[in-house]
Design a protein around this motif. Structure first.
Motif, short mmCIF file in Angstrom:
data_model
loop_
_atom_site.label_atom_id
_atom_site.label_comp_id
_atom_site.label_asym_id
_atom_site.label_seq_id
_atom_site.Cartn_x
_atom_site.Cartn_y
_atom_site.Cartn_z
N ASN A 71 0.82 -1.21 0.00
CA ASN A 71 0.00 0.00 0.00
C ASN A 71 0.86 1.26 0.00
N HIS A 72 2.07 1.20 0.55
CA HIS A 72 2.96 2.37 0.57
C HIS A 72 3.44 2.76 -0.83
N PHE A 73 3.29 1.86 -1.79
CA PHE A 73 3.70 2.15 -3.16
C PHE A 73 2.50 2.45 -4.06
N ALA A 74 1.31 2.36 -3.50
CA ALA A 74 0.09 2.51 -4.30
C ALA A 74 -0.32 3.97 -4.42
N HIS A 75 0.58 4.78 -4.98
CA HIS A 75 0.29 6.19 -5.27
C HIS A 75 0.34 6.37 -6.78
N GLU A 76 -0.67 7.00 -7.33
CA GLU A 76 -0.68 7.24 -8.77
C GLU A 76 0.51 8.11 -9.15
N GLY A 77 1.26 7.69 -10.14
CA GLY A 77 2.46 8.40 -10.57
C GLY A 77 3.72 7.79 -9.98
N MET A 78 3.63 7.24 -8.79
CA MET A 78 4.80 6.62 -8.18
C MET A 78 5.14 5.31 -8.89
N VAL A 79 4.11 4.56 -9.23
CA VAL A 79 4.30 3.25 -9.86
C VAL A 79 3.62 3.24 -11.21
N LYS A 80 4.32 2.74 -12.22
CA LYS A 80 3.69 2.60 -13.54
C LYS A 80 3.34 1.14 -13.85
N ARG A 81 4.09 0.21 -13.25
CA ARG A 81 3.87 -1.21 -13.52
C ARG A 81 4.08 -2.02 -12.24
N VAL A 82 3.22 -3.01 -12.03
CA VAL A 82 3.38 -3.94 -10.92
C VAL A 82 3.33 -5.36 -11.45
N ILE A 83 4.33 -6.15 -11.09
CA ILE A 83 4.38 -7.58 -11.40
C ILE A 83 4.34 -8.29 -10.06
N GLY A 84 3.17 -8.80 -9.70
CA GLY A 84 3.00 -9.35 -8.35
C GLY A 84 2.42 -10.74 -8.35
N GLY A 85 2.78 -11.49 -7.32
CA GLY A 85 2.24 -12.84 -7.18
C GLY A 85 0.89 -12.88 -6.51
N HIS A 86 0.64 -11.92 -5.60
CA HIS A 86 -0.60 -11.92 -4.82
C HIS A 86 -0.92 -10.48 -4.43
N TRP A 87 -2.15 -10.04 -4.68
CA TRP A 87 -2.49 -8.63 -4.56
C TRP A 87 -3.48 -8.32 -3.44
N VAL A 88 -4.08 -9.33 -2.85
CA VAL A 88 -5.23 -9.08 -1.97
C VAL A 88 -4.87 -8.29 -0.72
N TRP A 89 -3.57 -8.29 -0.34
CA TRP A 89 -3.16 -7.56 0.86
C TRP A 89 -3.07 -6.05 0.62
N SER A 90 -3.25 -5.62 -0.62
CA SER A 90 -3.15 -4.19 -0.93
C SER A 90 -4.36 -3.73 -1.74
N PRO A 91 -5.46 -3.39 -1.07
CA PRO A 91 -6.64 -2.91 -1.80
C PRO A 91 -6.36 -1.64 -2.60
N ARG A 92 -5.43 -0.81 -2.15
CA ARG A 92 -5.09 0.41 -2.90
C ARG A 92 -4.50 0.07 -4.26
N MET A 93 -3.59 -0.92 -4.28
CA MET A 93 -2.98 -1.30 -5.55
C MET A 93 -4.00 -2.01 -6.43
N GLN A 94 -4.87 -2.81 -5.84
CA GLN A 94 -5.94 -3.45 -6.61
C GLN A 94 -6.80 -2.40 -7.30
N ARG A 95 -7.08 -1.32 -6.59
CA ARG A 95 -7.92 -0.26 -7.14
C ARG A 95 -7.21 0.44 -8.31
N LEU A 96 -5.92 0.72 -8.16
CA LEU A 96 -5.16 1.34 -9.25
C LEU A 96 -5.18 0.45 -10.49
N ALA A 97 -5.09 -0.86 -10.28
CA ALA A 97 -5.14 -1.79 -11.41
C ALA A 97 -6.51 -1.79 -12.06
N ALA A 98 -7.57 -1.83 -11.24
CA ALA A 98 -8.93 -1.87 -11.77
C ALA A 98 -9.26 -0.60 -12.54
N GLU A 99 -8.68 0.53 -12.12
CA GLU A 99 -8.95 1.82 -12.77
C GLU A 99 -7.99 2.12 -13.92
#
Length: 509
Positions: A71-99
């Motif tokens: 979640n500490h990396f789930a800021h728009e502009g901070m991250v452009k790409r995420v390659i992850g094995g499991h996302w459920v622990w970070s609802p903020r990153m899930q939301r960025l992906a969905a949007e």
């Protein structure tokens, strides 16, 4: 003690440049998570707007489902790409992906860990059969979880007459890892940690890519004071060390030498679970065990089988493993999944996944989100959200037998377990036994091709995978097979003979 490689968290994260590819270490619930350093990265971005445009790579789910971890990396502009094995622990990153605000990719946790090792070894990528026939296979989705993800990270190749997936290498610019102790030379010990996971592999990948390794520890010690065999990451590949005296084993666990394996001792067991639907499923799944089996448990109802083994004093009858690299002991559950008290061994995560990929597991007890008539299972994309498989795919595809444990339906379902059997009080609003799963995380056809078994245990019925499809083999007493099972599914299972009635003893208080 000399300054050596020690830095404040702010000084260390200032080394991370815009556009860097950053490997993150950690597991759900705070396991091996360098939280203090993660917070510093977030703080720097919010104060300065840098680092920007990061590619973040992580094998396991990291966070608390609220604000920590990924979640500490789930800021728009901070991250452009995420390659992850499991996302459920970070609802903020899930939301960025969905949007569609980031490029979202999912790869199996074991393959991510092993890919670090290939990157560190200067090899072009990882060859593995793990993922064939699933959403990671480029003939399906290639691990792309949204429209913004367009690059092909995985290819299909044929070597020695066998199909394999080729996970492509890429440079790692920064690895943020964690340990217990560090000396002034940067040697890192994990002696008081709950697991080893992919700490060394990620550090190796970063160093040999010409990148930086930032290590967070709880305690600084004098140079030369760490026993050589305690050092899991040599100082030669560590660039900066951050000391956090408040570092905890997990969000809810300050420190326990039983969990780090430094000490073995008696365990206080949790009270028995009430006899509800989830316990009933675990009871039935437990009956698939065999003496001396090497086993693994997934998060969810499968954990109930581990608890039954502990409650019955049977930990010595089986060889229990966790994908984080832990063997034996008493497995912890819920937000502490991945931890074990009094483990018998701890190895590195990539090596543990080697063991799984090679067919070392006899039985795995895993959950399921959706199941279809082909025996395909979905746990990685549910309700339109990117979840990711974690180690599920590496384990399920390679265990000789998989026992999938899950409720028959969900969202509002109510049922009571009585001495006479199961009483359905309200059907769920969402069916889990569907004609086609939304995403293939486990391929029934691949399992059959490898000669593996699959059993699907629900509270209402039990199914087995056959070459002709899914076979209904058992029905719970008290259940109307037509109304409560067959009419509550989106497909018709095979019924070559009258299903057995589940053993009445399973329903006894």
């Amino acid at each position: 003690m000399s300054q050596g490689k020690f830095r404040t968290a702010d000084e260390a994260v200032a080394l991370i440049g815009d556009g860097a590819t950053v490997a993150l270490i950690g597991g759900g619930g705070g396991l091996m998570e360098p939280t203090h350093t993660f917070r510093a990265v977030s703080r720097r971005f919010l104060e300065t707007g840098s680092p920007r445009g990061l590619t973040v790579v992580h094998a396991l789910g990291i966070g608390d489902k609220k604000t920590e971890g990924l979640n500490h990396f789930a800021h728009e502009g901070m991250v452009k790409r995420v390659i992850g094995g499991h996302w459920v622990w970070s609802p903020r990153m899930q939301r960025l992906a969905a949007e569609e605000r980031i490029e979202a990719y999912v790869l199996p946790s074991g393959c991510v860990m092993q890919l670090y090792r290939e990157i560190g070894g200067g090899r072009p990528g990882l060859l593995s059969h793990v993922g064939l026939g699933t959403f990671v296979d480029p003939r399906h989705q290639g691990g792309k979880m949204n429209a913004s993800a367009t690059e092909d990270l995985v290819e299909v190749v044929r070597l020695g007459g066998r199909e394999q997936l080729f996970y492509k290498s890429f440079p790692i610019d920064v690895a943020i890892i964690r340990g217990s102790f560090a000396d002034a030379d940067g040697n890192i010990s994990l002696d008081q940690e709950a697991a080893n996971i992919d700490v060394y592999a990620a550090a190796l990948a970063a160093h040999n890519s010409g990148g930086l390794v930032i290590a967070q520890v709880r305690t600084a010690v004098d140079a030369g004071s760490l026993p050589a065999r305690s050092v899991r990451v040599p100082g030669a590949i560590v660039d900066a060390v951050v000391v956090d005296p408040e570092q905890r084993m997990g969000y809810d666990l300050p420190y326990d030498p039983l969990v780090s394996g430094e000490r073995h001792g008696p365990i206080t067991l949790d009270p028995p679970e009430p006899l509800d639907v989830r316990t009933l499923i675990a009871r039935r799944a437990y009956r698939e065990l065999r003496e001396g089996a090497i086993i693994n448990f997934g998060v969810g109802i499968g954990e109930g089988v581990a608890k039954m083994i502990a409650d019955r004093g049977e930990t010595g009858r089986y060889h229990q493993t966790i994908e984080h690299g832990t063997y034996g002991g008493y497995l912890m559950t819920g937000t502490m999944f991945g931890y074990a008290r009094s483990p018998s061994a701890m190895i590195d995560g990539p090596s543990q996944f080697d063991f799984y990929a090679g067919g070392g597991l006899d039985i795995a007890f895993l959950g399921f989100g959706e199941l279809d008539e082909n025996g395909d299972v979905n746990v990685s994309r549910l309700g339109g959200l990117t979840v990711g498989p974690g180690g599920f795919m590496d384990i399920a595809q390679n265990a000789r037998k998989v026992v999938f444990c899950g409720t028959f339906d969900t969202k509002g379902a109510r049922a009571s377990v009585t001495p006479g059997g199961l009483r359905i009080e309200r059907a769920g609003d969402v069916r889990k036994l569907v004609r086609r799963v939304d995403q293939i995380t486990y391929s029934g056809s691949q399992a059959l091709a490898r000669g593996h078994e699959a059993v699907f245990v629900t509270e209402r019925a039990v199914f087995e995978l056959s070459r002709d499809g899914l076979v209904l083999t058992e029905v719970a007493p008290g259940v109307d097979m037509r109304a409560d099972v067959l009419d509550a599914m989106d497909f018709k299972p095979l019924i070559p003979r009258a299903p057995r009635v589940m053993d009445a003893a399973l329903f006894a208080a």
